[in-house]
Design a protein around this motif. Structure first.
Motif, mmCIF file in Angstrom:
data_model
loop_
_atom_site.group_PDB
_atom_site.id
_atom_site.type_symbol
_atom_site.label_atom_id
_atom_site.label_comp_id
_atom_site.label_asym_id
_atom_site.label_seq_id
_atom_site.Cartn_x
_atom_site.Cartn_y
_atom_site.Cartn_z
ATOM 1 N N LEU A 1 -13.169 4.834 2.477
ATOM 2 C CA LEU A 1 -12.540 4.149 3.815
ATOM 3 C C LEU A 1 -11.639 3.298 3.601
ATOM 4 O O LEU A 1 -10.565 3.292 4.116
ATOM 5 C CB LEU A 1 -13.646 3.999 4.656
ATOM 6 C CG LEU A 1 -13.383 3.607 6.203
ATOM 7 C CD1 LEU A 1 -12.886 4.831 6.926
ATOM 8 C CD2 LEU A 1 -14.791 3.255 6.724
ATOM 9 N N ASP A 2 -12.013 2.472 2.600
ATOM 10 C CA ASP A 2 -11.125 1.367 2.362
ATOM 11 C C ASP A 2 -9.639 1.970 1.649
ATOM 12 O O ASP A 2 -8.528 1.548 2.112
ATOM 13 C CB ASP A 2 -11.651 0.393 1.155
ATOM 14 C CG ASP A 2 -12.593 -0.618 1.897
ATOM 15 O OD1 ASP A 2 -12.792 -0.549 3.225
ATOM 16 O OD2 ASP A 2 -13.174 -1.331 0.940
ATOM 17 N N GLN A 3 -9.823 2.935 0.850
ATOM 18 C CA GLN A 3 -8.466 3.653 0.407
ATOM 19 C C GLN A 3 -7.782 4.301 1.260
ATOM 20 O O GLN A 3 -6.770 4.168 1.299
ATOM 21 C CB GLN A 3 -8.924 4.560 -0.862
ATOM 22 C CG GLN A 3 -9.407 3.848 -2.104
ATOM 23 C CD GLN A 3 -9.547 4.843 -3.264
ATOM 24 O OE1 GLN A 3 -9.978 6.008 -3.092
ATOM 25 N NE2 GLN A 3 -9.113 4.583 -4.452
ATOM 26 N N THR A 4 -8.443 4.817 2.401
ATOM 27 C CA THR A 4 -7.718 5.692 3.379
ATOM 28 C C THR A 4 -6.796 4.498 4.075
ATOM 29 O O THR A 4 -5.692 4.688 4.575
ATOM 30 C CB THR A 4 -8.699 6.316 4.424
ATOM 31 O OG1 THR A 4 -9.484 7.243 3.604
ATOM 32 C CG2 THR A 4 -8.098 6.863 5.555
ATOM 33 N N TYR B 1 2.171 5.642 -4.156
ATOM 34 C CA TYR B 1 1.417 4.621 -5.222
ATOM 35 C C TYR B 1 2.688 3.621 -5.743
ATOM 36 O O TYR B 1 2.108 2.768 -6.361
ATOM 37 C CB TYR B 1 0.932 5.339 -6.341
ATOM 38 C CG TYR B 1 -0.561 6.112 -6.153
ATOM 39 C CD1 TYR B 1 -1.357 5.187 -6.968
ATOM 40 C CD2 TYR B 1 -0.851 6.987 -5.518
ATOM 41 C CE1 TYR B 1 -2.797 5.577 -6.693
ATOM 42 C CE2 TYR B 1 -1.832 7.566 -5.364
ATOM 43 C CZ TYR B 1 -2.956 6.849 -5.955
ATOM 44 O OH TYR B 1 -4.313 7.340 -5.988
ATOM 45 N N THR B 2 3.966 3.993 -5.557
ATOM 46 C CA THR B 2 4.691 3.322 -6.050
ATOM 47 C C THR B 2 5.916 3.175 -5.226
ATOM 48 O O THR B 2 6.509 4.287 -4.785
ATOM 49 C CB THR B 2 5.297 3.372 -7.481
ATOM 50 O OG1 THR B 2 6.360 2.639 -7.831
ATOM 51 C CG2 THR B 2 5.539 4.896 -7.772
ATOM 52 N N VAL C 1 -6.210 -9.206 -10.927
ATOM 53 C CA VAL C 1 -4.850 -9.338 -10.111
ATOM 54 C C VAL C 1 -5.073 -8.368 -8.830
ATOM 55 O O VAL C 1 -5.656 -7.123 -9.288
ATOM 56 C CB VAL C 1 -3.866 -8.812 -11.133
ATOM 57 C CG1 VAL C 1 -2.368 -8.701 -10.386
ATOM 58 C CG2 VAL C 1 -3.904 -9.557 -12.605
ATOM 59 N N GLY C 2 -4.565 -8.810 -7.907
ATOM 60 C CA GLY C 2 -4.551 -7.910 -6.648
ATOM 61 C C GLY C 2 -2.929 -7.979 -6.080
ATOM 62 O O GLY C 2 -2.601 -8.994 -6.093
ATOM 63 N N THR C 3 -2.422 -6.618 -5.727
ATOM 64 C CA THR C 3 -1.581 -6.413 -4.967
ATOM 65 C C THR C 3 -1.591 -6.231 -3.363
ATOM 66 O O THR C 3 -2.533 -5.528 -3.175
ATOM 67 C CB THR C 3 -0.652 -5.208 -5.368
ATOM 68 O OG1 THR C 3 -0.321 -5.501 -6.690
ATOM 69 C CG2 THR C 3 0.490 -5.152 -4.867
ATOM 70 N N THR C 4 -1.028 -6.951 -2.669
ATOM 71 C CA THR C 4 -1.508 -7.149 -1.067
ATOM 72 C C THR C 4 -1.120 -5.660 -0.429
ATOM 73 O O THR C 4 -2.026 -5.598 0.559
ATOM 74 C CB THR C 4 -0.451 -8.205 -0.343
ATOM 75 O OG1 THR C 4 0.993 -7.782 -0.565
ATOM 76 C CG2 THR C 4 -0.804 -9.658 -1.029
ATOM 77 N N ARG C 5 -0.160 -4.914 -0.707
ATOM 78 C CA ARG C 5 -0.291 -3.591 -0.186
ATOM 79 C C ARG C 5 -0.369 -2.445 -1.068
ATOM 80 O O ARG C 5 0.190 -1.444 -1.144
ATOM 81 C CB ARG C 5 0.948 -3.344 0.451
ATOM 82 C CG ARG C 5 1.341 -4.538 1.711
ATOM 83 C CD ARG C 5 2.798 -4.456 2.308
ATOM 84 N NE ARG C 5 3.823 -4.755 1.676
ATOM 85 C CZ ARG C 5 4.139 -6.030 1.234
ATOM 86 N NH1 ARG C 5 3.291 -7.138 1.784
ATOM 87 N NH2 ARG C 5 4.910 -6.380 0.363
ATOM 88 N N ASP C 6 -1.403 -2.660 -2.042
ATOM 89 C CA ASP C 6 -1.695 -1.675 -2.893
ATOM 90 C C ASP C 6 -2.496 -0.381 -2.210
ATOM 91 O O ASP C 6 -3.346 -0.839 -1.236
ATOM 92 C CB ASP C 6 -2.728 -2.220 -3.951
ATOM 93 C CG ASP C 6 -3.068 -1.368 -5.200
ATOM 94 O OD1 ASP C 6 -3.161 -0.171 -4.877
ATOM 95 O OD2 ASP C 6 -2.844 -1.598 -6.321
ATOM 96 N N PRO C 7 -1.780 0.676 -2.304
ATOM 97 C CA PRO C 7 -2.582 1.820 -1.531
ATOM 98 C C PRO C 7 -3.978 2.150 -2.114
ATOM 99 O O PRO C 7 -4.848 2.720 -1.332
ATOM 100 C CB PRO C 7 -1.506 2.919 -1.676
ATOM 101 C CG PRO C 7 -0.798 2.630 -2.843
ATOM 102 C CD PRO C 7 -0.605 1.300 -3.145
ATOM 103 N N ALA C 8 -3.914 2.113 -3.446
ATOM 104 C CA ALA C 8 -5.072 2.941 -3.752
ATOM 105 C C ALA C 8 -6.397 1.687 -4.279
ATOM 106 O O ALA C 8 -7.550 2.215 -4.290
ATOM 107 C CB ALA C 8 -4.759 3.659 -5.193
#
Length: 532
Positions: free
Chosen positions: A281-284, A352-353, A468-475
């Protein structure tokens, strides 16, 4: 059908078509990896039984001997560029170290100076299923930050069941073609039964073609393997950079062997404490965030094939995908058409990118224009699944499912549970939610029960670990990085305010400087560091 977690082997800015094959980072639809249960550091008596493994010597030789497809073409080039290869023996079952063995493939690129050698830095590009050997020889050995390559021997180890380390095998090429094209948004009982048969057939093929190994490819076992590799490399501590799923593998190692952790970077972090359903659900929701970012960028270009307003764009894309469900599009391959499932995979892959967004605009324009050409979207889907021009698939998807289905209980046990969850998934992503909910059935019919359970990982006694975390990381949504950094007793969070999956060595001077400094000196970024 399920989408695995990976990161690029090649710089996507330079090579879209090749980079897409390994650009993506987390299994959208398979069960969430967990740290193999509430593990604790191995006790000395247990390790005494492993002395023959810990005491083995590596027979290094130039890379270049014949390798399993599809990576054999890289072998000669790897030899010429100074890579050396070896195999490490590990027990198939750590509860029975006197029994059968697995041989892990290892590749190394020696430090090239100047400066004092700091030791071995192990790299894992994600997956589960991504080959660390191919990542090293095809990309990192020449394109990782120069200062890191100067001081460390870079090492790639394919985990058990992955790449060149006794890979899991499931379907052959034609069967994989059918599997990837199967309808992921069933409209009636017959289509639901067909989807369930597809998942069951995949699992049954994995069981029959892989054998006993299929029950021994968990992340907890792979983490124990890492410690054996550390020892035979002659290192007192494990220095490690893991991306995407590689963060989960690194966290599992830190939990088992906290006092053997050296300098550890976990980039694009997973949260080992959440359930499989929550992970999906989080990944969605993460892909919905990335899709909105794509739309904002798309609206600034004249060739944008979707309406500028988000609700209108959702309706247009949903209508396009629904039409494919009824009438797949022609492609450049006369034997294959673009189905709804493959179009969805291709679109999600490009999210993804941000480097892939121009190609996604062109692909959608071609498919929605008067020509109705699905060639580009099919190519994106094929690249994601690592399908070669000869129709041969790499073992990526097989390993992805095998590892994930052992690591945590399945998100859903049957179609009724999926249907009950559809409103939540469609709320998280109006366009993609339905397909991503149904793909979470991947592990429902798996031949081996999960051996791990979701739980918090604290790793008390470990030195500073940088998450490390990216704020708008889709996966791997940013909230996962925040959670893992808070769980780890010595966790340090580095935030990248940006798009795409993972952050290190992707163009941010701020991120690269902070992480390279940590790897070279052991000094983590200051608290609350955010790079833009």
């Amino acid at each position: 059908m399920s989408l695995p977690p990976r990161r690029p082997r090649l710089p996507l800015r330079a090579r879209w078509s090749a980079g897409l094959a390994t650009a993506f980072a987390l299994a959208l639809a398979t069960a969430a990896p967990a740290a193999g249960g509430k593990a604790r550091a191995a006790e000395p008596p247990y390790e005494a039984r492993l002395a023959p493994y810990y005491g083995q010597h590596l027979d290094w030789h130039p890379c270049g001997k014949p390798a399993p497809r599809p990576a054999a073409g890289r072998a000669a080039a790897a030899r010429e560029r100074g890579f050396s290869c070896a195999e490490v023996r590990v027990p198939l079952d750590y509860a029975d170290p006197g029994g059968a063995e697995v041989r892990l493939s290892v590749a190394r690129k020696p430090a090239n100076g100047p400066g004092e050698r700091l030791g071995s830095l192990l790299l894992n590009p994600g997956g589960p299923g991504g080959s660390a050997v191919d990542f090293l020889t095809g990309y990192a050995g020449e394109h990782y930050p120069e200062a890191v390559r100067a001081r460390y021997d870079l090492v790639g180890v394919d985990p058990r069941g992955v790449g060149h380390s006794a890979p899991v095998h499931c379907l052959d090429g034609p069967a994989m073609d059918r599997w990837a094209a199967t309808d992921l948004t069933p409209d009636d009982a017959a289509e639901t039964a067909a989807l369930r048969r597809s998942f069951h057939g995949f699992a049954d093929a994995c069981r029959s073609r892989t054998g006993e190994l299929l029950g021994h490819v968990s992340t907890a076992e792979a983490a124990r393997d890492l410690d054996l590799v550390r020892a035979v490399l002659g290192e007192r501590r494990l220095d490690y950079v893991g991306a995407s799923y590689g963060t989960y593998l690194g966290a599992a190692y830190a939990e088992l062997f906290p006092r053997r952790v050296g300098r550890m970077v976990l980039d694009g972090a997973m949260d080992p404490s959440i359930s499989s359903r929550r992970l999906n659900l989080d990944q969605t929701a993460g892909f919905e965030t990335a899709f909105r970012a794509f739309l904002r960028d798309c609206a600034r270009h004249e060739d944008c094939p979707l309406p500028a307003a988000h609700p209108a764009a959702n309706r247009a894309l949903a209508a396009f995908l629904h039409a494919l469900d009824r009438a797949p599009l022609r492609t450049g391959d006369s034997t294959r058409k673009l189905t709804e499932a493959q179009a969805t995979t291709g679109i999600l892959a490009a999210l993804y990118t941000e480097a892939a967004w121009p190609a996604l605009r062109r692909a959608l324009a071609a498919a929605r224009s008067g020509d109705k050409d699905g060639t580009m979207l099919l190519s994106m889907s094929d690249a994601y699944y690592e399908r070669g021009a000869d129709g041969h698939y790499s073992p990526l998807m097989a390993a992805n499912a095998a590892v994930n289905c052992l690591d945590a209980p399945a998100a859903f046990t049957g179609p009724a549970a999926v249907r009950a969850a559809l409103p939540d998934f469609e709320k998280a992503s109006p366009v993609f939610g339905r397909a991503l909910a149904w793909t979470a059935l991947t592990c429902a019919d798996w031949p081996h029960r999960a051996t791990g359970t979701p739980h918090r990982v604290t790793a008390p006694g470990a030195p500073p670990i940088v998450v490390v975390g990216t704020t708008r990381d889709p996966a791997t949504p940013y909230r996962w990085a925040r959670s893992l950094a808070a769980q780890l007793t010595s966790g340090h969070l580095l935030t990248y305010d940006g798009d795409g999956h993972t952050a290190y060595n992707r163009g941010s001077t701020c991120v690269d400087t902070a992480l390279t400094t940590y790897l070279l000196t052991g000094t983590p970024p200051t608290p609350h560091t955010t790079c833009h």
